[in-house]
Design an enzyme around this catalytic site. Structure first.
Site, PDB file in Angstrom:
ATOM      1  N   HIS A 225      -9.933  -5.497   2.191  1.00 32.15           N
ATOM      2  CA  HIS A 225     -11.155  -5.094   1.216  1.00 32.15           C
ATOM      3  C   HIS A 225     -11.642  -3.802   1.954  1.00 32.15           C
ATOM      4  O   HIS A 225     -10.705  -2.844   2.154  1.00 32.15           O
ATOM      5  CB  HIS A 225     -12.022  -6.125   1.347  1.00 32.15           C
ATOM      6  CG  HIS A 225     -13.153  -5.875   0.456  1.00 32.15           C
ATOM      7  ND1 HIS A 225     -13.334  -4.869  -0.801  1.00 32.15           N
ATOM      8  CD2 HIS A 225     -14.322  -6.660   0.273  1.00 32.15           C
ATOM      9  CE1 HIS A 225     -14.350  -5.284  -1.522  1.00 32.15           C
ATOM     10  NE2 HIS A 225     -15.152  -6.103  -0.905  1.00 32.15           N
ATOM     11  N   HIS A 265      -3.745  -2.771  -5.778  1.00 29.56           N
ATOM     12  CA  HIS A 265      -5.035  -3.292  -6.262  1.00 29.56           C
ATOM     13  C   HIS A 265      -4.826  -4.565  -7.035  1.00 29.56           C
ATOM     14  O   HIS A 265      -3.981  -4.631  -7.851  1.00 29.56           O
ATOM     15  CB  HIS A 265      -5.958  -2.200  -7.031  1.00 29.56           C
ATOM     16  CG  HIS A 265      -7.364  -2.358  -6.809  1.00 29.56           C
ATOM     17  ND1 HIS A 265      -7.877  -3.257  -8.064  1.00 29.56           N
ATOM     18  CD2 HIS A 265      -8.305  -2.033  -5.999  1.00 29.56           C
ATOM     19  CE1 HIS A 265      -9.216  -3.475  -7.630  1.00 29.56           C
ATOM     20  NE2 HIS A 265      -9.366  -2.494  -6.513  1.00 29.56           N
ATOM     21  N   ASP A 316      -9.837   3.471  -1.121  1.00 26.38           N
ATOM     22  CA  ASP A 316      -9.906   3.503   0.509  1.00 26.38           C
ATOM     23  C   ASP A 316      -8.788   4.833   1.026  1.00 26.38           C
ATOM     24  O   ASP A 316      -8.939   5.209   2.054  1.00 26.38           O
ATOM     25  CB  ASP A 316      -9.598   2.344   1.327  1.00 26.38           C
ATOM     26  CG  ASP A 316     -10.585   1.261   0.905  1.00 26.38           C
ATOM     27  OD1 ASP A 316     -11.611   1.638   1.039  1.00 26.38           O
ATOM     28  OD2 ASP A 316     -10.341   0.222   0.344  1.00 26.38           O
TER      29      ASP A 316
HETATM   30  C1  COA Z   1      -5.544  -4.826  -2.531  1.00 26.46           C
HETATM   31  C2  COA Z   1      -4.534  -6.010  -2.336  1.00 26.46           C
HETATM   32  C3  COA Z   1      -5.406  -6.872  -1.175  1.00 26.46           C
HETATM   33  C4  COA Z   1      -4.490  -6.680  -3.522  1.00 26.46           C
HETATM   34  O1  COA Z   1      -3.768  -7.708  -3.085  1.00 26.46           O
HETATM   35  P1  COA Z   1      -3.122  -8.832  -4.330  1.00 26.46           P
HETATM   36  O2  COA Z   1      -3.441  -8.570  -5.540  1.00 26.46           O
HETATM   37  O3  COA Z   1      -3.223 -10.121  -3.540  1.00 26.46           O
HETATM   38  O4  COA Z   1      -1.460  -8.189  -4.189  1.00 26.46           O
HETATM   39  P2  COA Z   1      -0.350  -8.925  -3.401  1.00 26.46           P
HETATM   40  O5  COA Z   1      -0.732  -8.748  -2.039  1.00 26.46           O
HETATM   41  O6  COA Z   1      -0.091 -10.145  -3.845  1.00 26.46           O
HETATM   42  O7  COA Z   1       0.716  -7.951  -3.580  1.00 26.46           O
HETATM   43  C5  COA Z   1       1.773  -7.866  -4.643  1.00 26.46           C
HETATM   44  C6  COA Z   1       2.963  -7.442  -4.422  1.00 26.46           C
HETATM   45  O8  COA Z   1       2.783  -5.872  -3.939  1.00 26.46           O
HETATM   46  C7  COA Z   1       2.948  -5.779  -2.782  1.00 26.46           C
HETATM   47  N1  COA Z   1       2.017  -4.816  -2.129  1.00 26.46           N
HETATM   48  C8  COA Z   1       0.535  -4.811  -2.573  1.00 26.46           C
HETATM   49  N2  COA Z   1       0.069  -4.095  -1.644  1.00 26.46           N
HETATM   50  C9  COA Z   1       0.633  -3.523  -0.785  1.00 26.46           C
HETATM   51  C10 COA Z   1       0.639  -2.652   0.143  1.00 26.46           C
HETATM   52  N3  COA Z   1      -0.546  -1.837   0.277  1.00 26.46           N
HETATM   53  N4  COA Z   1       1.585  -2.069   0.779  1.00 26.46           N
HETATM   54  C11 COA Z   1       2.954  -2.564   0.518  1.00 26.46           C
HETATM   55  N5  COA Z   1       3.033  -3.585  -0.343  1.00 26.46           N
HETATM   56  C12 COA Z   1       2.001  -3.867  -1.116  1.00 26.46           C
HETATM   57  C13 COA Z   1       2.844  -7.134  -2.168  1.00 26.46           C
HETATM   58  O9  COA Z   1       3.743  -7.046  -0.610  1.00 26.46           O
HETATM   59  C14 COA Z   1       3.322  -7.948  -3.070  1.00 26.46           C
HETATM   60  O10 COA Z   1       4.927  -7.942  -2.902  1.00 26.46           O
HETATM   61  P3  COA Z   1       5.739  -9.207  -3.275  1.00 26.46           P
HETATM   62  O11 COA Z   1       5.519  -9.622  -4.677  1.00 26.46           O
HETATM   63  O12 COA Z   1       7.109  -8.773  -3.012  1.00 26.46           O
HETATM   64  O13 COA Z   1       5.587 -10.232  -2.216  1.00 26.46           O
HETATM   65  C15 COA Z   1      -3.221  -5.535  -1.713  1.00 26.46           C
HETATM   66  O14 COA Z   1      -2.621  -4.579  -2.619  1.00 26.46           O
HETATM   67  C16 COA Z   1      -3.386  -4.743  -0.403  1.00 26.46           C
HETATM   68  O15 COA Z   1      -3.191  -5.656   0.746  1.00 26.46           O
HETATM   69  N6  COA Z   1      -3.318  -3.507  -0.025  1.00 26.46           N
HETATM   70  C17 COA Z   1      -3.639  -2.935   1.176  1.00 26.46           C
HETATM   71  C18 COA Z   1      -5.135  -3.111   1.635  1.00 26.46           C
HETATM   72  C19 COA Z   1      -5.914  -2.195   0.631  1.00 26.46           C
HETATM   73  O16 COA Z   1      -6.027  -1.049   0.524  1.00 26.46           O
HETATM   74  N7  COA Z   1      -7.256  -2.901   0.394  1.00 26.46           N
HETATM   75  C20 COA Z   1      -8.083  -2.197  -0.220  1.00 26.46           C
HETATM   76  C21 COA Z   1      -8.181  -2.695  -1.742  1.00 26.46           C
HETATM   77  S1  COA Z   1      -9.502  -1.576  -2.632  1.00 26.46           S
END
Ligand code: COA
Length: 380
Positions: A225, A265, A316
């Protein structure tokens, strides 16, 4: 009322509508974010943080008189009880600003004149007070940990300018003030994100505003987050310190199955509308301050991650280089997110308490079948 559950929860409650709200509208497919129906692009181009607070807390943009009144109330609340300053001074040298903020906001309740009152007017007063106090705590702790004197607030300045003044001891340029002001507008609210959900769940037990905001700050800290902005800058710094290729560095992270902070996201399937402004700010501030490298590195990483993983930069990603160029330390990035998001958290807490019902969902039970016999300890 039935105790039988009928739905299966998707992991992470993806796509689940968990409340009604009039505060924030998001269309993740079209990349739309609006506060009380007003598009974030319009607010970023024309509004300021104080007006945005009014919009979130009162559901409409202020008239001249209403804006002046809110500005005066925010300015009047720019004060911290000596007990809070003592708490900041007593934090151990290694304490992270985000942890200190979480603890200090909890402690603010000791000194709140409306502590025992959670009606609508008292909650509005707390929203105003907490907005002023959180900015002061973040700035004051940064000064204290660096052995510098705490800077007195200037009640004639805007919220953004006063924060920068209290942080650096110098009156900011108009460019820096406007850049932070826009960043505060962009971070102010985002519907039912994890920290806002935490705030609403806590408020719904009829705990007070300070408990709800303390819960929210705890949730914001995590790198999935609000903590992502700090993680982004740690990558940029490592790349710069090792004179590395930013794309190769990020490729290495992906090869190790690491997520790249600042990308992806849960709700947006296209450009995060906040990233559009932060990208431009990062570029402009980088050029104006003679430090274009942070933006240039970020841009290379963005191009690669988009091509390779089809992931867009989120709020971010470019806020990291933007804040750095504004002279803000990396471990203050997430606290600065809270300096803005307190406005949205408070709006949601007020809305929750105006029409409250305990938030208490169910879990789908996947454990050993019931009844599972109790075995005495010497028979296990
Ligand atoms: C924002 C976030 C938590 C959303 O999570 P989510 O909706 O649960 O999405 P998931 O983590 O299930 O990701 C879906 C797929 O995309 C990939 N993915 C998502 N964000 C990614 C990232 N930042 N880098 C690499 N791969 C990513 C995941 O590995 C997953 O791949 P898979 O299906 O092959 O396992 C996630 O994108 C993330 O961890 N981003 C990095 C942290 C971040 O920037 N957070 C601030 C958000 S405003």
């Amino acid at each position: 009322m039935s105790s039988v559950t009928t739905t299966h929860a998707p992991k992470g409650l993806e796509g689940i509508v968990a409340t009604n709200s009039k505060v924030c509208y998001i269309d993740g497919d079209r990349g739309v974010l609006a506060y009380c129906g007003i598009d974030i692009h319009e607010l970023a181009d024309h509004s300021n943080f104080e007006e945005t607070c009014h919009l979130l807390w009162f559901g409409k943009l202020p008239t001249h008189a209403e804006l002046e009144d809110l500005q005066a109330r925010l300015a009047a609340e720019r004060k911290l009880d000596p007990g809070i300053l003592t708490l900041l001074r007593n934090a151990p040298a290694h304490a992270l600003p985000m942890d200190v903020l979480r603890t200090a906001v909890s402690a603010l309740s000791f000194y709140d004149p409306d502590l025992k009152n959670s009606d609508h007017q008292a909650n509005l007063a707390k929203a105003i007070r907490l907005t002023s106090q959180i900015a002061m705590i973040v700035a004051a702790y940064d000064r204290i940990r660096k052995g510098q004197p705490v800077v007195e607030p200037d009640r004639a300045l805007s919220h953004a300018a006063n924060f920068l003044l209290m942080l650096s001891g110098k009156r900011p340029s108009a460019t820096a003030e406007r850049a932070l002001d826009i960043a505060l507008i962009l971070h102010a609210d985002h519907e039912l994100n994890a920290s806002t959900f935490a705030a609403r769940v806590t408020a719904a037990t009829l705990a007070d505003m300070h408990s709800a905001i303390t819960s929210a700050i705890g949730a914001l800290k995590g790198p999935l987050h609000g903590g992502a902005n700090e993680a982004v800058f740690r990558i940029l710094e490592t790349v710069a310190a090792n004179d590395a290729d930013p794309v190769e560095y990020v490729k290495g992270m992906l090869a190790q199955k690491k997520k790249i902070p600042g990308f992806g996201h849960r709700v947006y399937h296209t450009e995060d509308p906040r990233a559009t402004h932060l990208r431009a700010m990062s570029r402009d501030l980088g050029q104006a301050s003679g430090q274009p490298k942070w933006y240039e590195m970020s841009q290379k990483i963005e191009e690669f991650v988009k091509a390779e993983k089809k992931l867009n930069a989120n709020v971010d990603f470019y806020s990291a280089s933007t804040y750095h160029t504004l002279g803000i330390d990396e471990d203050l990035f997430t606290p600065v997110f809270a300096v803005s998001r307190i406005s949205g958290w408070a709006a949601h807490v007020i809305e929750q308490l105006d029409d409250n019902r305990l938030i208490r969902p169910r879990a789908e039970y996947l454990g050993p079948p019931y009844p599972n016999k109790y075995a005495a300890i010497d028979q296990r």
